[in-house]
Design a protein around this motif. Sequence first.
Motif, short mmCIF file in Angstrom:
data_model
loop_
_atom_site.label_atom_id
_atom_site.label_comp_id
_atom_site.label_asym_id
_atom_site.label_seq_id
_atom_site.Cartn_x
_atom_site.Cartn_y
_atom_site.Cartn_z
N ASP A 1 13.07 -4.86 2.46
CA ASP A 1 12.60 -4.99 3.59
C ASP A 1 11.50 -3.94 3.28
OD1 ASP A 1 14.20 -1.81 3.48
OD2 ASP A 1 14.28 -1.43 5.72
N HIS A 2 10.86 -3.77 1.78
CA HIS A 2 9.39 -3.51 1.47
C HIS A 2 8.64 -1.85 1.44
CE1 HIS A 2 8.90 -8.31 1.47
NE2 HIS A 2 9.49 -7.41 2.46
N ARG A 3 9.97 -1.36 1.73
CA ARG A 3 10.41 0.59 1.20
C ARG A 3 10.16 0.69 0.22
NH1 ARG A 3 10.68 2.67 6.06
NH2 ARG A 3 11.48 4.37 4.86
N HIS A 4 9.98 1.86 0.18
CA HIS A 4 10.34 2.77 -1.12
C HIS A 4 11.65 3.38 -1.39
CE1 HIS A 4 6.67 3.99 -1.89
NE2 HIS A 4 6.81 5.19 -2.43
N ASP A 5 12.20 2.88 -2.38
CA ASP A 5 13.77 2.87 -2.35
C ASP A 5 14.08 4.11 -3.26
OD1 ASP A 5 16.84 2.69 -3.29
OD2 ASP A 5 17.06 1.23 -3.48
N VAL A 6 14.16 5.36 -2.20
CA VAL A 6 14.02 6.90 -2.59
C VAL A 6 15.87 6.97 -3.59
CG1 VAL A 6 14.33 8.69 -2.02
CG2 VAL A 6 12.72 7.21 -0.92
N ASP A 7 16.62 6.46 -3.28
CA ASP A 7 18.01 6.91 -3.90
C ASP A 7 17.51 6.14 -5.31
OD1 ASP A 7 18.93 8.37 -1.89
OD2 ASP A 7 20.18 6.79 -0.74
N ALA A 8 17.16 5.05 -5.66
CA ALA A 8 17.00 4.67 -6.86
C ALA A 8 15.93 5.41 -7.77
CB ALA A 8 16.81 2.86 -6.60
N MET A 9 15.01 5.65 -7.00
CA MET A 9 13.98 6.42 -7.70
C MET A 9 14.48 7.71 -7.90
SD MET A 9 10.14 5.63 -5.34
CE MET A 9 9.29 6.52 -5.42
N CYS B 1 4.16 6.47 -2.80
CA CYS B 1 3.11 6.57 -2.00
C CYS B 1 3.98 5.74 -0.52
CB CYS B 1 2.77 5.09 -2.78
SG CYS B 1 1.23 4.49 -2.17
N SER B 2 2.71 7.44 0.19
CA SER B 2 3.31 7.06 1.72
C SER B 2 2.06 7.57 3.15
CB SER B 2 4.39 8.08 1.83
OG SER B 2 4.92 8.04 3.23
N PRO B 3 1.68 5.81 3.56
CA PRO B 3 2.03 4.94 3.20
C PRO B 3 1.52 4.12 2.22
CG PRO B 3 1.40 5.33 5.43
CD PRO B 3 0.50 6.70 4.51
N ASN B 4 3.68 3.09 1.61
CA ASN B 4 3.10 2.28 0.75
C ASN B 4 1.90 0.99 0.41
OD1 ASN B 4 3.53 1.67 -1.73
ND2 ASN B 4 4.80 -0.23 -1.63
N ASN B 5 1.62 1.93 -0.51
CA ASN B 5 0.47 0.28 -0.66
C ASN B 5 0.72 -0.40 -1.40
OD1 ASN B 5 -1.42 -1.09 -0.97
ND2 ASN B 5 -3.35 0.09 -1.72
N PRO B 6 0.54 -1.93 -1.36
CA PRO B 6 0.38 -2.73 -0.36
C PRO B 6 1.65 -3.09 1.25
CG PRO B 6 1.15 -4.15 -2.21
CD PRO B 6 1.93 -2.97 -2.03
N PRO C 1 4.91 -11.18 3.40
CA PRO C 1 5.66 -11.59 2.20
C PRO C 1 5.86 -13.11 1.81
CG PRO C 1 7.11 -10.39 3.49
CD PRO C 1 6.06 -10.61 4.53
N LEU C 2 4.83 -13.24 1.51
CA LEU C 2 4.88 -14.97 1.52
C LEU C 2 5.68 -15.69 0.08
CD1 LEU C 2 1.34 -15.61 3.40
CD2 LEU C 2 3.71 -15.99 3.74
N GLY C 3 6.37 -14.24 -0.87
CA GLY C 3 6.85 -14.91 -1.62
C GLY C 3 5.79 -15.85 -2.69
N GLU C 4 6.41 -17.14 -3.38
CA GLU C 4 5.82 -18.34 -3.93
C GLU C 4 3.69 -18.39 -2.93
OE1 GLU C 4 6.13 -18.42 -7.24
OE2 GLU C 4 7.68 -16.69 -7.78
N ARG C 5 4.03 -17.97 -1.82
CA ARG C 5 2.83 -19.08 -1.30
C ARG C 5 1.74 -17.94 -0.74
NH1 ARG C 5 4.54 -23.01 3.66
NH2 ARG C 5 2.58 -23.55 3.24
N ALA C 6 1.44 -16.69 -1.28
CA ALA C 6 0.74 -15.59 -1.46
C ALA C 6 -0.57 -16.44 -2.32
CB ALA C 6 0.94 -14.78 -2.15
#
Length: 350
Positions: free
Chosen positions: A131-139, A153-158, A302-307
Motif C-alpha cells: 500500500d505504498h508505505r514505508h516498510d518500517v520493520d524491513a527498514m 520520508c514522511s509524508p513520503n514523496n512520491p 500506481p499505474l505500473g507499466e502505464r505510468a
Amino acid sequence: MTNEPIREDLAAIPRYVPGKALPQALKLSSNEVPYGPLPGVPEAIADAAANVHRYPDMGVVRLREELAARLGVDADRIATGTGSVALIGHLLQAIAVPGGEVVYSWRSFEAYPIAATVAGLRSVQVPNTADHRHDVDAMIAAVGPDTRAVIVCSPNNPTGPAVTAEELDRVFGAVPESVLVVIDEAYREFVTDPSLPDGVERYGDRPNAVVFRTFSKAWGLAGLRVGYMLARADVADAVRRCVIPFAVNGPAQAAALAALAAEDEMRRRVALVTSERKRVVMGAREIVPDVPETQANFCWLPLGERAVEFAAHCEARGILVRPFAGDGVRVTVGLPEENDALLEALRDWR
Ligand SMILES: *Cc1c(COP(=O)(O)O)cnc(C)c1O
C-alpha cells in the motif's frame, strides 16, 4: 587507482528528473503551491536586492534564530542550506565513512540515491509495502554494522502516506544511537491527520534525530532554495562545516523571514490544498482504485507499466505530471480548475 579523471561510481547515479515545465501548461509535476509567493515576500526580496553587491550573512543568524524560537530550541541546533536537498547531501557527507551505508525506503525521494552516492555511501533501498508505505520493520532489519543513517520520508514523496508515531518509535527503539534517524518532513505543513507525529516535537530531543524542513513547498519559495534541519548541536555544527560558504543568499534569507511572518496566510493556502486533495484522491480512485491515502500536496497513481503513457496523455492535454517509469505517476494538487482538468484527463483515459 584508475586512469580516468572522474570517479567511476558517479556514472551509476540516476539523474534527478525535474518536474517538466512548459509555458501555458498546467504544472502539476513539482509539488509547488499554486498561489504565488506569500504576501510581503516580493517586497522583502526587492529590499534585499539593494545589497546584493555584499556577501550575505554567512551564519544566517536572523533566520536561524527565528526558526529556533519557533521550534523552541537553541539556534546552534539549526543548519540551513540551499534547499533541504542540498542539506541532506551535506549531512550524508558529514557522516560518510568508507563502506558506510544509508537505509531508506524505495520508492522515495529521488535525491536520496544521488546524495548517498556523491557522499560515498552505499544505498540500501527497502521496498515499500503493497500500500505504498514505508516498510518500517524491513527498514529496521536492513540496519547493520555499516549503517550510518536511516532516512524516513514522511509524508513520503512520491507516494503520499506518512509514518505513524508508533512506527517511528519502533525505529528509534531499534537502532543504536550511532545511527542517525533522518526524518524528512518537506511536506509536514500539509499533514492533517492529528495522530501523526511532528518530528521536531516528538523526536527533536533524541540524540540521533535529524529533522529536515523546507521553504520550497508550503512556504512557496521553491525558486529561492532555502531548507533547514534540526539536530543535536554537534551534528548541526558538522553539517554547517560541510555547507558551501554563503550558500543561502541574502534575498533568500530575507524572503524566508518574510514568509514566516505570513504564516497565517500560509496556513490558509495549505487548507485550500488539503481540501482539494481530498477531492482529487476521491475522484482519482474512481478510475484508479488503489490510489493510496496521502498527507502531502500530491497524490500517487500506481499505474505500473502505464505510468509514462498516462503522463503523455496528460501532456497532450496541456497538463504536466511526474511519471516514474514502470511504477506510477505523482500528481501535485493544484488550483480547483487544475485539479478538474487532471480528473477529466483521468476519466478520458481508458
Ligand atoms: C521537495 C522535497 C524536499 C525539499 O527540496 P528543497 O531542496 O528544499 O527544494 C526535500 N525532501 C523531499 C522529500 C521533497 O519532496
